[in-house]
Design a protein around this motif. Sequence first.
Motif, PDB file in Angstrom:
ATOM      1  N   VAL A 256       0.838  -1.346   0.163  1.00 58.43           N
ATOM      2  CA  VAL A 256      -0.045  -0.022   0.099  1.00 58.43           C
ATOM      3  C   VAL A 256       0.898   1.204   0.049  1.00 58.43           C
ATOM      4  N   LYS A 257       0.229   2.273   0.000  1.00 55.34           N
ATOM      5  CA  LYS A 257       0.926   3.634  -0.321  1.00 55.34           C
ATOM      6  C   LYS A 257       0.293   4.649   0.682  1.00 55.34           C
ATOM      7  N   LYS A 258       0.956   5.735   1.134  1.00 57.06           N
ATOM      8  CA  LYS A 258       0.295   6.888   1.991  1.00 57.06           C
ATOM      9  C   LYS A 258      -1.112   7.358   1.279  1.00 57.06           C
ATOM     10  N   ASN A 259      -1.914   7.529   2.208  1.00 55.00           N
ATOM     11  CA  ASN A 259      -3.326   8.437   1.718  1.00 55.00           C
ATOM     12  C   ASN A 259      -4.370   7.109   1.129  1.00 55.00           C
ATOM     13  N   GLN A 260      -3.767   5.972   1.016  1.00 55.24           N
ATOM     14  CA  GLN A 260      -4.559   5.021   0.269  1.00 55.24           C
ATOM     15  C   GLN A 260      -5.674   4.284   1.313  1.00 55.24           C
ATOM     16  N   LYS A 261      -7.206   4.135   0.963  1.00 50.53           N
ATOM     17  CA  LYS A 261      -7.925   3.591   1.797  1.00 50.53           C
ATOM     18  C   LYS A 261      -7.915   2.058   1.638  1.00 50.53           C
ATOM     19  N   VAL A 262      -8.025   1.421   3.024  1.00 54.08           N
ATOM     20  CA  VAL A 262      -8.119  -0.137   2.807  1.00 54.08           C
ATOM     21  C   VAL A 262      -9.206  -0.391   3.692  1.00 54.08           C
ATOM     22  N   LYS A 263      -9.587  -1.810   3.400  1.00 59.56           N
ATOM     23  CA  LYS A 263     -10.675  -2.536   4.090  1.00 59.56           C
ATOM     24  C   LYS A 263     -10.239  -3.769   4.875  1.00 59.56           C
ATOM     25  N   ARG A 264     -10.640  -3.886   5.754  1.00 59.36           N
ATOM     26  CA  ARG A 264     -10.379  -5.070   6.740  1.00 59.36           C
ATOM     27  C   ARG A 264     -10.059  -6.136   5.928  1.00 59.36           C
ATOM     28  N   GLY A 265      -8.840  -6.869   6.137  1.00 56.36           N
ATOM     29  CA  GLY A 265      -8.566  -8.127   5.320  1.00 56.36           C
ATOM     30  C   GLY A 265      -7.511  -7.829   3.982  1.00 56.36           C
ATOM     31  N   ASP A 266      -7.523  -6.589   3.493  1.00 60.81           N
ATOM     32  CA  ASP A 266      -6.655  -6.286   2.436  1.00 60.81           C
ATOM     33  C   ASP A 266      -5.280  -6.661   2.859  1.00 60.81           C
ATOM     34  N   ILE A 267      -4.341  -7.017   1.928  1.00 59.94           N
ATOM     35  CA  ILE A 267      -3.046  -7.319   2.263  1.00 59.94           C
ATOM     36  C   ILE A 267      -2.270  -5.989   2.059  1.00 59.94           C
ATOM     37  N   ILE A 268      -1.649  -5.458   3.018  1.00 55.96           N
ATOM     38  CA  ILE A 268      -1.025  -4.219   3.060  1.00 55.96           C
ATOM     39  C   ILE A 268       0.620  -4.202   3.240  1.00 55.96           C
ATOM     40  N   GLY A 269       0.926  -5.608   3.306  1.00 59.29           N
ATOM     41  CA  GLY A 269       2.487  -5.693   3.014  1.00 59.29           C
ATOM     42  C   GLY A 269       2.934  -7.015   3.413  1.00 59.29           C
ATOM     43  N   PHE A 270       4.087  -7.610   3.767  1.00 60.22           N
ATOM     44  CA  PHE A 270       4.559  -8.763   3.841  1.00 60.22           C
ATOM     45  C   PHE A 270       5.453  -9.005   4.836  1.00 60.22           C
ATOM     46  N   VAL A 271       5.576  -9.963   5.489  1.00 59.16           N
ATOM     47  CA  VAL A 271       6.628 -10.114   6.765  1.00 59.16           C
ATOM     48  C   VAL A 271       7.897 -10.177   6.226  1.00 59.16           C
ATOM     49  N   GLY A 272       8.794  -9.479   7.195  1.00 59.41           N
ATOM     50  CA  GLY A 272      10.412  -9.180   7.098  1.00 59.41           C
ATOM     51  C   GLY A 272      11.089  -9.272   8.305  1.00 59.41           C
ATOM     52  N   SER A 273      12.162  -8.689   8.180  1.00 57.41           N
ATOM     53  CA  SER A 273      12.944  -8.336   9.426  1.00 57.41           C
ATOM     54  C   SER A 273      13.683  -7.190   9.378  1.00 57.41           C
ATOM     55  N   THR A 274      13.158  -6.082   8.724  1.00 57.48           N
ATOM     56  CA  THR A 274      13.950  -4.677   8.661  1.00 57.48           C
ATOM     57  C   THR A 274      13.922  -4.152   9.996  1.00 57.48           C
ATOM     58  N   GLY A 275      14.795  -3.145  10.188  1.00 57.59           N
ATOM     59  CA  GLY A 275      14.595  -2.393  11.369  1.00 57.59           C
ATOM     60  C   GLY A 275      15.486  -2.979  12.536  1.00 57.59           C
ATOM     61  N   ARG A 276      15.064  -2.474  13.686  1.00 57.15           N
ATOM     62  CA  ARG A 276      15.485  -3.309  14.941  1.00 57.15           C
ATOM     63  C   ARG A 276      14.882  -4.863  15.195  1.00 57.15           C
ATOM     64  N   SER A 277      15.040  -5.795  14.432  1.00 55.62           N
ATOM     65  CA  SER A 277      14.609  -6.965  14.375  1.00 55.62           C
ATOM     66  C   SER A 277      15.541  -8.242  14.547  1.00 55.62           C
ATOM     67  N   GLU A 278      15.328  -9.320  15.260  1.00 61.12           N
ATOM     68  CA  GLU A 278      16.367 -10.432  15.318  1.00 61.12           C
ATOM     69  C   GLU A 278      15.969 -11.561  14.404  1.00 61.12           C
ATOM     70  N   ALA A 279      14.634 -11.584  13.703  1.00 58.56           N
ATOM     71  CA  ALA A 279      14.267 -12.603  13.033  1.00 58.56           C
ATOM     72  C   ALA A 279      12.861 -12.077  12.081  1.00 58.56           C
ATOM     73  N   PRO A 280      12.594 -12.831  11.118  1.00 61.06           N
ATOM     74  CA  PRO A 280      11.436 -12.458  10.355  1.00 61.06           C
ATOM     75  C   PRO A 280      10.221 -12.677  11.427  1.00 61.06           C
ATOM     76  N   HIS A 281       9.373 -11.476  11.342  1.00 59.12           N
ATOM     77  CA  HIS A 281       8.331 -11.485  12.394  1.00 59.12           C
ATOM     78  C   HIS A 281       7.627 -10.444  12.025  1.00 59.12           C
ATOM     79  N   LEU A 282       5.946 -10.130  12.501  1.00 60.26           N
ATOM     80  CA  LEU A 282       5.332  -8.874  12.394  1.00 60.26           C
ATOM     81  C   LEU A 282       5.612  -8.347  13.959  1.00 60.26           C
ATOM     82  N   HIS A 283       5.553  -7.103  13.890  1.00 55.24           N
ATOM     83  CA  HIS A 283       5.656  -6.380  15.322  1.00 55.24           C
ATOM     84  C   HIS A 283       4.230  -5.594  15.009  1.00 55.24           C
TER      85      HIS A 283
END
Length: 323
Positions: A256-283
């Motif tokens: 998704v991108k900024k200002n985009q309208k989303v509905k419950r259940g829409d895919i907004i992204g994918f699990v990764g390990s960017t930033g301050r992360s020790e392993a792939p997960h969603l915070h």
Amino acid sequence: MSKVKYHYDPDTLSYRRIERKKSRTVKYMMLFLLASAIFAFIFIFISSQFIESPREKGLKHELQNAELQLELLNRKMDETETVLASIAERDNNIYRLYFEANPIPDEQRKAGFGGINRYKDLEGFDNSKLIIESHKRIDQLQKQIVVQSKSLDEITKLAEQKEKLLEAIPAIQPVTNEDLTRMASGYGIRTDPFTKARKMHWGMDFTAPRGTPIYASGDGVVVRADNASSGYGNHVRIDHGYGYVSLYGHMYKYNVKKNQKVKRGDIIGFVGSTGRSEAPHLHYEIFKDGERINPLNFYYGSLSAEEFNKLLEHASLENQSLD
């Protein structure tokens, strides 16, 4: 021809014809006419009291019919008042209570009409009291219907707002159980994976393989889709309205991108390990009026009772977080 009358005169030993005086004749005629007039008046008076003319019979029948119609009207008003009372009770004790609206007091529903006499033109008739009371009841019913109609209009608007609120609240788990490896860490005091110090963990960590879909937990507008917030890496924030904001951190990439309208259940992204992360997960975090709250309280939209109890058990463990 009138009878001729005679009088016997003993002095002359003969019959003499009786001559009637004109004044006496006139007197008798006047008495006869007066008696006739009195008799006619008495007859008319008695007739008017006990014998009805066709017109009087018609008017009496119309009056009886009008009284019957008024009685039927009052019965219908009794039934209408009963129905309105039932609607008002449900309105106050169910509808308005459910949508957190103040009940309408009886004083407001049944208030009278002030000011000038609205029924002055109906006074002065034989059945004025009955007619005026019927008009008052009709006016009162009309006012109650208007009050109830406005209340239902308000309830309709509140229901629409409630529906939008229920759609907006972040109410589902952002990673499905089918894709979930485990619930790594919950909301509360946890061990930092880098410093090993115990500190507050403001969200929930869902462990899943890199590239696992992440779903919007409620309707809203994307207010951020970047990596400019310290520690979160690639992350998305959705403003759901009503003071609710959800945050999804450490993404592999956005959908998704900024200002985009989303509905419950829409895919907004994918699990990764960017930033301050020790392993792939969603915070995952939830904000209400700017304050972070426990996301565990908002999963009523996607989990069974058994699944929720299991999630609650894992989230309560004071283990090490992944960020």
